[in-house]
Design a protein around this motif. Structure first.
Motif, mmCIF file in Angstrom:
data_model
loop_
_atom_site.group_PDB
_atom_site.id
_atom_site.type_symbol
_atom_site.label_atom_id
_atom_site.label_comp_id
_atom_site.label_asym_id
_atom_site.label_seq_id
_atom_site.Cartn_x
_atom_site.Cartn_y
_atom_site.Cartn_z
ATOM 1 N N HIS A 16 0.559 -1.138 -0.270
ATOM 2 C CA HIS A 16 -0.264 0.156 -0.279
ATOM 3 C C HIS A 16 0.957 1.148 0.157
ATOM 4 N N ALA A 17 1.763 1.158 0.866
ATOM 5 C CA ALA A 17 2.630 1.857 0.796
ATOM 6 C C ALA A 17 3.140 2.799 -0.412
ATOM 7 N N ALA A 18 3.620 1.426 -1.633
ATOM 8 C CA ALA A 18 4.680 2.026 -3.074
ATOM 9 C C ALA A 18 3.545 2.026 -3.555
ATOM 10 N N ALA A 19 2.421 1.890 -3.674
ATOM 11 C CA ALA A 19 1.849 2.085 -4.407
ATOM 12 C C ALA A 19 1.418 3.825 -3.909
ATOM 13 N N GLN A 20 1.401 3.804 -2.691
ATOM 14 C CA GLN A 20 1.000 5.962 -2.398
ATOM 15 C C GLN A 20 2.338 6.549 -3.248
ATOM 16 N N GLY A 21 3.716 5.938 -2.563
ATOM 17 C CA GLY A 21 4.942 6.714 -3.576
ATOM 18 C C GLY A 21 4.502 6.742 -5.349
ATOM 19 N N ILE A 22 4.191 5.630 -4.875
ATOM 20 C CA ILE A 22 4.035 5.442 -7.172
ATOM 21 C C ILE A 22 3.247 6.588 -6.880
ATOM 22 N N ARG A 23 2.040 6.492 -6.410
ATOM 23 C CA ARG A 23 1.623 7.403 -7.380
ATOM 24 C C ARG A 23 1.674 9.704 -6.860
ATOM 25 N N GLU A 24 2.497 9.457 -5.739
ATOM 26 C CA GLU A 24 3.368 10.608 -5.997
ATOM 27 C C GLU A 24 3.923 11.094 -7.133
ATOM 28 N N LEU A 25 4.625 10.124 -7.728
ATOM 29 C CA LEU A 25 5.460 10.647 -9.143
ATOM 30 C C LEU A 25 5.112 9.969 -10.108
ATOM 31 N N ASP A 26 3.962 9.488 -10.282
ATOM 32 C CA ASP A 26 3.264 9.124 -11.686
ATOM 33 C C ASP A 26 1.709 9.203 -11.317
ATOM 34 N N PRO A 27 1.175 9.728 -11.689
ATOM 35 C CA PRO A 27 -0.493 10.007 -11.255
ATOM 36 C C PRO A 27 -0.947 8.650 -12.778
ATOM 37 N N VAL A 65 -5.563 4.055 -2.800
ATOM 38 C CA VAL A 65 -5.019 4.649 -3.587
ATOM 39 C C VAL A 65 -5.518 5.055 -4.710
ATOM 40 N N ALA A 66 -5.232 5.874 -5.536
ATOM 41 C CA ALA A 66 -6.299 5.753 -6.755
ATOM 42 C C ALA A 66 -5.824 5.220 -8.260
ATOM 43 N N ALA A 67 -6.638 4.378 -8.739
ATOM 44 C CA ALA A 67 -6.397 3.584 -9.869
ATOM 45 C C ALA A 67 -5.711 2.404 -9.878
ATOM 46 N N VAL A 68 -5.885 1.477 -8.829
ATOM 47 C CA VAL A 68 -4.642 0.930 -8.347
ATOM 48 C C VAL A 68 -5.610 -0.872 -9.079
ATOM 49 N N LYS A 69 -5.572 -1.526 -9.304
ATOM 50 C CA LYS A 69 -6.169 -2.542 -10.015
ATOM 51 C C LYS A 69 -6.231 -3.825 -8.550
ATOM 52 N N LEU A 70 -6.588 -4.141 -7.765
ATOM 53 C CA LEU A 70 -6.124 -5.277 -6.336
ATOM 54 C C LEU A 70 -6.814 -6.341 -7.182
ATOM 55 N N LEU A 71 -5.641 -7.350 -7.046
ATOM 56 C CA LEU A 71 -6.565 -8.944 -7.641
ATOM 57 C C LEU A 71 -6.857 -9.310 -6.136
ATOM 58 N N SER A 72 -7.106 -9.565 -5.599
ATOM 59 C CA SER A 72 -7.099 -10.425 -3.595
ATOM 60 C C SER A 72 -7.044 -11.879 -4.177
ATOM 61 N N GLY A 73 -6.943 -12.931 -3.380
ATOM 62 C CA GLY A 73 -7.095 -14.216 -3.221
ATOM 63 C C GLY A 73 -6.056 -14.696 -4.766
ATOM 64 N N ARG A 74 -5.340 -14.104 -4.856
ATOM 65 C CA ARG A 74 -4.251 -14.487 -6.053
ATOM 66 C C ARG A 74 -2.255 -14.235 -5.502
ATOM 67 N N ARG A 75 -2.266 -15.407 -5.297
ATOM 68 C CA ARG A 75 -0.245 -15.664 -5.308
ATOM 69 C C ARG A 75 0.216 -15.770 -6.804
ATOM 70 N N ALA A 76 1.500 -15.130 -6.236
ATOM 71 C CA ALA A 76 2.032 -15.217 -7.720
ATOM 72 C C ALA A 76 3.130 -16.002 -7.707
ATOM 73 N N THR A 77 2.935 -17.052 -8.685
ATOM 74 C CA THR A 77 3.647 -18.211 -8.509
ATOM 75 C C THR A 77 4.617 -18.564 -9.512
ATOM 76 N N SER A 78 5.252 -17.425 -10.189
ATOM 77 C CA SER A 78 6.779 -16.901 -10.937
ATOM 78 C C SER A 78 7.163 -16.240 -11.340
ATOM 79 N N VAL A 79 7.983 -15.947 -11.639
ATOM 80 C CA VAL A 79 8.243 -14.326 -12.039
ATOM 81 C C VAL A 79 9.112 -14.727 -13.688
ATOM 82 N N ASP A 80 8.409 -14.879 -14.541
ATOM 83 C CA ASP A 80 9.640 -14.265 -15.932
ATOM 84 C C ASP A 80 10.521 -13.133 -16.159
ATOM 85 N N ARG A 81 11.736 -12.637 -15.717
ATOM 86 C CA ARG A 81 12.258 -11.605 -16.323
ATOM 87 C C ARG A 81 13.065 -11.252 -17.153
#
Length: 383
Positions: A16-27, A65-81
């Motif tokens: 949540h704090a990260a989303a706020q930090g993003i929105r402070e600089l990128d609306p 936080v403005a315009a955040v798409k929250l997907l609840s009940g989801r677990r990330a399983t892999s990151v393809d960098r």
């Protein structure tokens, strides 16, 4: 110019704090948040503090936080960098330009008891414990165990604590202070069984201990610390050492992937060592800075986090390394009731425990930043 795509894995205070930090600089950039819990972001500290003292449950929800798409009940399983995308446990993929891993940690579990034990960490754990019966056994005598035992006792429960150490918070407090707190809990009606460990939970729900005790219980709650959730990072080939390793800009070993909060391991200039911090101030401050860094700001993480606790009508704030294995110097205004405990390593203050002493966190941080050596600490704080 294309809008930047931000993806946050986790939906707790750090996220949540990260989303706020993003929105402070990128609306305008898109922010997607994947949360394993079925709830929107909420504050955790009230779960073992204010909610047991009459604060309403709906006070825990954090502001949207403005315009955040929250997907609840989801677990990330892999990151393809390489392709810059994350796959979740429903098989859906989520692209990103900048990724934050705010995965927190999972409670350490006992090798027995299964789901009959409440591993206290989430809002659902709080709700379950609220519905529990009159008799509660708290396993663990550290930060969470001490808080929840006090909260349950204030709620009118019959509370028993059991833990292997000699006293409550013995790993953090000097021996004499831990002994005082242990006696204080007993005066408040808590049965404290120090130096014992649970070995099984009977079909009746009673907790059996190594010493042969059988402790009747309507609710069994464990506060045994957490294990950082690093599997996602490990599988993605990121640097991991008891946490996801980050630099001063909170970047992992991949410059497009950041980490913050309970899961992040960083080098503390003040403490002169690598640390990982599991408290609210760290979650909020580091999360916000990580969000700003994701949005392109040049940041430098040098914050020294603090934490605090309420133990019946005792309370404290603490800064730095609070470890009873260090050399300690106590400066009591009223013995064990009001004063300051300093923690030293190599003749330098590395931690400060402000015991019923308020408004001194910034002064404590300034003391930690001094090069030392620290010889005479009597009267240094409060000031």
């Amino acid at each position: 110019m294309a809008e930047k795509r931000y993806l946050i894995v986790g939906a707790g205070m750090t996220a949540h704090a990260a989303a706020q930090g993003i929105r402070e600089l990128d609306p305008r950039g898109s922010i997607t948040m994947l949360g394993a819990e079925p709830h929107p972001p909420y504050a955790r500290p009230p779960l073992s503090k204010a909610l047991w003292k009459g604060q309403p449950e709906d006070s825990v929800w954090l502001p949207q936080v403005a315009a955040v798409k929250l997907l609840s009940g989801r677990r990330a399983t892999s990151v393809d960098r390489k392709r810059r995308r994350v796959t979740d446990d429903r098989g859906e993929t989520h692209p990103y330009d900048k990724l934050l891993l705010a995965t927190g940690g999972s409670p350490r579990r006992l090798p027995f008891g299964g789901e009959s034990v409440v591993y206290y960490r989430t809002l659902d754990d709080y709700r379950r414990l609220r519905r529990g019966g009159k008799r509660a056994v708290v396993i663990g005598g550290g930060f969470i165990g001490s808080e929840i035992a006090a909260a349950l006792s204030l709620d009118g429960r019959e509370v028993t604590m059991v833990f292997p150490e000699d006293g409550i918070c013995a790993r953090a407090f000097p021996k004499d202070l831990a002994a005082f707190v242990t006696g204080y809990y007993r005066e408040k009606g808590v049965q404290v069984l120090a130096g014992d460990v649970p070995t099984a939970i009977a079909e009746t729900g009673a907790v059996r201990t190594r010493s042969g005790r059988e402790l009747p219980a309507d609710a069994v709650v464990a506060g045994l610390g957490i294990v950082p959730e690093t599997k996602l990072a490990e599988d993605a080939g990121l640097a991991v050492r008891d946490g996801i390793v980050v630099d001063t800009q909170l970047r992992t070993s991949d410059p497009d992937v950041f980490a913050a909060g309970d899961v992040a391991r960083f080098h503390s200039e003040v403490l002169e060592k690598e640390v990982r911090v599991e408290h609210e101030d760290n979650a909020n401050t580091m999360g916000r800075l990580a969000g700003q860094a994701m949005a392109g700001a040049s940041v430098a993480w040098r914050h020294v986090p603090m934490f605090y606790s309420d133990l019946f009508d005792l309370g404290y704030e603490a800064v730095g390394e609070i470890d009873s294995r260090l050399t300690t110097v106590a400066d009591w205004k009223v013995p064990f009731r009001e004063g300051v405990v300093y923690y030293l390593r190599d003749d330098r203050v590395r931690g400060v425990l402000l015991w019923n002493t308020w408004g001194q966190v910034d002064n404590a941080r300034a003391l930690l930043a001094e090069p030392g050596p620290h010889r005479d600490l009597k009267g240094r704080l409060p000031r």
